[in-house]
Design a protein around this motif. Structure first.
Motif, mmCIF file in Angstrom:
data_model
loop_
_atom_site.group_PDB
_atom_site.id
_atom_site.type_symbol
_atom_site.label_atom_id
_atom_site.label_comp_id
_atom_site.label_asym_id
_atom_site.label_seq_id
_atom_site.Cartn_x
_atom_site.Cartn_y
_atom_site.Cartn_z
ATOM 1 N N TYR A 151 18.808 23.721 -4.003
ATOM 2 C CA TYR A 151 20.039 24.491 -4.213
ATOM 3 C C TYR A 151 19.780 25.989 -4.084
ATOM 4 O O TYR A 151 18.740 26.489 -4.513
ATOM 5 C CB TYR A 151 20.613 24.196 -5.606
ATOM 6 C CG TYR A 151 21.172 22.804 -5.731
ATOM 7 C CD1 TYR A 151 22.517 22.543 -5.486
ATOM 8 C CD2 TYR A 151 20.344 21.739 -6.090
ATOM 9 C CE1 TYR A 151 23.027 21.263 -5.597
ATOM 10 C CE2 TYR A 151 20.850 20.445 -6.200
ATOM 11 C CZ TYR A 151 22.185 20.216 -5.953
ATOM 12 O OH TYR A 151 22.685 18.938 -6.054
ATOM 13 N N THR A 181 26.146 31.735 -5.798
ATOM 14 C CA THR A 181 26.166 30.289 -6.063
ATOM 15 C C THR A 181 25.976 29.969 -7.553
ATOM 16 O O THR A 181 25.592 28.855 -7.904
ATOM 17 C CB THR A 181 25.088 29.552 -5.239
ATOM 18 O OG1 THR A 181 23.808 30.153 -5.482
ATOM 19 C CG2 THR A 181 25.410 29.619 -3.763
ATOM 20 N N GLN A 204 27.691 25.997 -6.092
ATOM 21 C CA GLN A 204 26.411 25.729 -5.424
ATOM 22 C C GLN A 204 26.448 24.427 -4.627
ATOM 23 O O GLN A 204 25.684 24.249 -3.675
ATOM 24 C CB GLN A 204 25.264 25.693 -6.421
ATOM 25 C CG GLN A 204 25.323 24.599 -7.469
ATOM 26 C CD GLN A 204 26.334 24.825 -8.550
ATOM 27 O OE1 GLN A 204 27.095 23.918 -8.880
ATOM 28 N NE2 GLN A 204 26.399 26.024 -9.113
ATOM 29 N N ASP A 259 27.848 25.139 -1.006
ATOM 30 C CA ASP A 259 26.795 25.791 -0.235
ATOM 31 C C ASP A 259 25.822 24.747 0.314
ATOM 32 O O ASP A 259 25.399 24.828 1.477
ATOM 33 C CB ASP A 259 26.043 26.798 -1.117
ATOM 34 C CG ASP A 259 24.863 27.432 -0.404
ATOM 35 O OD1 ASP A 259 25.066 28.423 0.322
ATOM 36 O OD2 ASP A 259 23.733 26.915 -0.547
ATOM 37 N N TYR A 264 33.102 31.776 -4.369
ATOM 38 C CA TYR A 264 33.478 30.704 -3.454
ATOM 39 C C TYR A 264 33.803 31.264 -2.064
ATOM 40 O O TYR A 264 33.448 30.668 -1.037
ATOM 41 C CB TYR A 264 34.702 29.950 -3.996
ATOM 42 C CG TYR A 264 34.464 29.199 -5.278
ATOM 43 C CD1 TYR A 264 33.340 28.399 -5.445
ATOM 44 C CD2 TYR A 264 35.379 29.271 -6.335
ATOM 45 C CE1 TYR A 264 33.130 27.699 -6.622
ATOM 46 C CE2 TYR A 264 35.169 28.568 -7.520
ATOM 47 C CZ TYR A 264 34.044 27.787 -7.652
ATOM 48 O OH TYR A 264 33.840 27.103 -8.821
ATOM 49 N N THR A 312 30.595 32.203 -0.245
ATOM 50 C CA THR A 312 29.890 30.999 0.196
ATOM 51 C C THR A 312 30.567 30.384 1.411
ATOM 52 O O THR A 312 29.897 29.916 2.344
ATOM 53 C CB THR A 312 29.817 29.974 -0.954
ATOM 54 O OG1 THR A 312 28.935 30.473 -1.967
ATOM 55 C CG2 THR A 312 29.309 28.620 -0.465
#
Length: 269
Positions: free
Chosen positions: A170, A176, A180, A183, A223, A226
């Motif tokens: 991760y 994140t 996460q 991603d 968000y 990402t």
């Protein structure tokens, strides 16, 4: 590589004393028994660690890791991954319940379908009072689906360990701290890996009013960043970048509407 178990179930926990006991019990009741449960306590200030220790003393398949400082979920999961010695990695959250047969169904699927690197599934939603809707992600998710939102329910997934290691686990950057999982999905599909969602519930997924309160404007920016990063990774057409703004826009919507939209997005993706 030598494996101690077929499956490592990894879990990060922070102040989950009210729910983690039931979560652990649901895992110990699985029809598939060749697993280890690795829990990383992220410096809880309640009795989370004591609850885990109670169960670990009863079952040696449970491994407890404790962070020296609060590292958040992504880093905690990576620590669990470092300790794992299994062919498959399964996710679980401390406030969810694993339905009987979940692990067996996913192990069987990955054993019988080497063309897939990951398998997820559906969930029943628990709002703190009642178990309500059935949420089923798209059966055959693709890189096109992740453009619009997460095509998996994160705590339902099981992934081949070598694949997760190849993806370097991760991401632990500031963006994140939340999101996460999406991603990871961007990076997963950028490697042209394939996944499948079992079309039945595998867990009871906790989603309460407190969870919606965590979705602040600050997290919506995470968000957004990402999504932009993932779009670049997948060479998404520029005209579709507008979808990266969905979490920012939804931040200004009432929680009831957010819940309905989120459920429909997961169903339709």
């Amino acid at each position: 590589m030598y494996y101690n178990h077929k499956v490592s179930i990894i879990m990060g926990a922070y102040n989950e004393e009210q729910s983690i006991g039931k979560c652990i019990e649901s895992i110990l009741k699985q029809t598939f028994s060749d697993f280890e449960l690795i829990i990383c306590d992220d410096c809880s200030t309640d009795n989370t660690r004591k609850v885990v220790e109670f169960y670990a003393n009863k079952d040696n398949r449970i491994k407890l890791i404790t962070n020296e400082r609060n590292l958040k979920l992504a880093a905690s999961l990576n620590k669990c991954l470092e300790y794992s010695k299994s062919e498959y990695i399964a996710r679980m959250d401390a406030d969810d319940i694993c339905l009987e047969g979940r692990i067996l169904k996913q192990v069987k699927f990955l054993d019988e379908h080497p063309e897939y690197e990951m398998v997820g599934g559906g969930a029943r939603i628990f709002d703190g009072n009642n178990i309500s809707e059935l949420r089923l992600p798209k059966e055959y998710p693709s890189k096109n689906d992740v453009i619009y939102g997460p095509p998996f329910i994160h705590p339902t997934i099981m992934i081949r360990r070598d694949v997760l290691l190849n993806l370097q686990g991760y991401d632990t950057s500031d963006r994140t701290i939340r999101g996460q999982d999406r991603d990871l999905w961007f990076r997963f599909f950028s490697k042209n890996y394939s996944a499948y969602n079992i079309q039945e519930p595998l867990i009871i997924y906790g989603e309460t009013k407190d969870d919606f309160k965590k979705r602040t404007f600050k997290t919506s920016i995470m968000y957004y960043k990402t999504a932009i990063n993932g779009y670049k990774m997948l060479n998404v057409p520029i005209q579709k970048y507008i979808f990266a703004l969905k979490p920012v826009v939804s931040n200004f919507m009432p929680n009831k509407i957010k819940k309905v939209i989120r459920a429909r997005l997961i169903k339709n993706n």
